[in-house]
Design a protein around this motif. Structure first.
Motif, PDB file in Angstrom:
ATOM      1  N   LEU A 194       0.828  -1.202   0.000  1.00  0.00           N
ATOM      2  CA  LEU A 194       0.000   0.000   0.000  1.00  0.00           C
ATOM      3  C   LEU A 194       0.860   1.249   0.000  1.00  0.00           C
ATOM      4  O   LEU A 194       1.882   1.309   0.683  1.00  0.00           O
ATOM      5  CB  LEU A 194      -0.915   0.012   1.233  1.00  0.00           C
ATOM      6  CG  LEU A 194      -1.919  -1.129   1.305  1.00  0.00           C
ATOM      7  CD1 LEU A 194      -2.646  -1.104   2.640  1.00  0.00           C
ATOM      8  CD2 LEU A 194      -2.911  -1.048   0.163  1.00  0.00           C
ATOM      9  N   SER A 225      -7.996   7.893   0.237  1.00  0.00           N
ATOM     10  CA  SER A 225      -7.936   6.645  -0.523  1.00  0.00           C
ATOM     11  C   SER A 225      -6.960   5.651   0.110  1.00  0.00           C
ATOM     12  O   SER A 225      -7.248   4.459   0.183  1.00  0.00           O
ATOM     13  CB  SER A 225      -7.537   6.903  -1.973  1.00  0.00           C
ATOM     14  OG  SER A 225      -8.555   7.602  -2.639  1.00  0.00           O
ATOM     15  N   GLU A 273      -7.916   2.008   1.703  1.00  0.00           N
ATOM     16  CA  GLU A 273      -7.219   0.772   1.319  1.00  0.00           C
ATOM     17  C   GLU A 273      -6.651   0.047   2.542  1.00  0.00           C
ATOM     18  O   GLU A 273      -6.697  -1.178   2.624  1.00  0.00           O
ATOM     19  CB  GLU A 273      -6.090   1.083   0.339  1.00  0.00           C
ATOM     20  CG  GLU A 273      -6.534   1.534  -1.028  1.00  0.00           C
ATOM     21  CD  GLU A 273      -7.001   0.403  -1.928  1.00  0.00           C
ATOM     22  OE1 GLU A 273      -6.811  -0.781  -1.568  1.00  0.00           O
ATOM     23  OE2 GLU A 273      -7.556   0.709  -2.993  1.00  0.00           O
ATOM     24  N   SER A 278      -7.873  -3.605   3.820  1.00  0.00           N
ATOM     25  CA  SER A 278      -6.899  -4.703   3.912  1.00  0.00           C
ATOM     26  C   SER A 278      -6.901  -5.352   5.294  1.00  0.00           C
ATOM     27  O   SER A 278      -6.076  -6.219   5.563  1.00  0.00           O
ATOM     28  CB  SER A 278      -5.495  -4.185   3.591  1.00  0.00           C
ATOM     29  OG  SER A 278      -5.445  -3.717   2.261  1.00  0.00           O
ATOM     30  N   HIS A 295     -14.169  -0.639  -5.630  1.00  0.00           N
ATOM     31  CA  HIS A 295     -13.293  -1.453  -4.786  1.00  0.00           C
ATOM     32  C   HIS A 295     -14.082  -2.662  -4.278  1.00  0.00           C
ATOM     33  O   HIS A 295     -15.271  -2.541  -3.970  1.00  0.00           O
ATOM     34  CB  HIS A 295     -12.786  -0.609  -3.611  1.00  0.00           C
ATOM     35  CG  HIS A 295     -11.704  -1.252  -2.828  1.00  0.00           C
ATOM     36  ND1 HIS A 295     -11.943  -2.270  -1.921  1.00  0.00           N
ATOM     37  CD2 HIS A 295     -10.375  -1.046  -2.811  1.00  0.00           C
ATOM     38  CE1 HIS A 295     -10.808  -2.646  -1.379  1.00  0.00           C
ATOM     39  NE2 HIS A 295      -9.832  -1.915  -1.906  1.00  0.00           N
TER      40      HIS A 295
END
Length: 194
Positions: A78, A91, A95, A99, A142
């Motif tokens: 990432l 963003s 993420e 995760s 996503h």
């Protein structure tokens, strides 16, 4: 102090003292100092606590400046998205939470953010809002959003909120420039933001 509680978390964040000077596009005539968490209606009496991806989006916590374990970022490959010039943090944090990060939120305010005329977030408010909208539309694709209708709805509300800001800023600009005909056209074209 943040590091002292971080042993069980991948991400630890404090609150932010935001100072927005007077006469900016988003404040009244005097300067304001406010807590990001309180402004975004986060119950700080329950801190420290875990932050979920849904809560992160609902409360628009992208301005937080957390400590993130490097090992977590490396494990999940990432990093900031280079195509997001103005608002890459939201963003990235999305993420991170998608995760599976364990994000611990503290109520303390160690970080001070002073928004001044040359701040990146102050360069062009309408452009910043448009970039947030574009980034959120990408996040709607996503897997985390595709698999969670409540998360997708929160992203859609986030988009709608910033579309409203674009509309308001456009109206202010048209009125400031005396473009009354264009102002009326905009009102007729997008009455949902009235």
């Amino acid at each position: 102090q943040m590091l002292a509680v971080a042993n069980e978390a991948d991400v630890v964040s404090d609150d932010i003292n935001l100072y927005i000077p007077r006469n900016s596009e988003i404040t009244c005539t005097w300067g304001e100092i406010w807590s990001l968490l309180l402004h975004q209606s986060v119950d700080v009496t329950k801190c420290p606590r875990q932050v979920s991806i849904l809560e992160f989006v609902r409360h628009d916590l992208g301005l937080l400046k957390p400590l993130i374990r490097r090992s977590f970022l490396e494990q999940h490959s990432l990093m900031h998205k280079s195509y997001l010039r103005i608002v890459p943090d939201f963003s990235l944090y999305f993420e991170i939470l998608a995760s599976g990060a364990r994000w611990l939120q503290l109520s303390n305010r160690f970080y001070y953010y002073y928004r001044h005329p040359s701040s990146l977030s102050n360069t062009n408010m309408r452009q910043m809002c448009q970039e947030i909208i574009a980034a959120d539309k990408i996040l709607l694709k996503h897997p985390a959003a595709l698999e969670n209708a409540r998360l997708a709805d929160a992203l859609k509300r986030h988009i709608h909120e910033f579309q409203g800001w674009v509309y308001i800023l456009s109206i202010k600009d048209l009125l400031r420039r005396g473009l009354i005909v264009q102002f009326v056209r905009l009102l007729l074209k997008q009455p949902q933001y009235l």
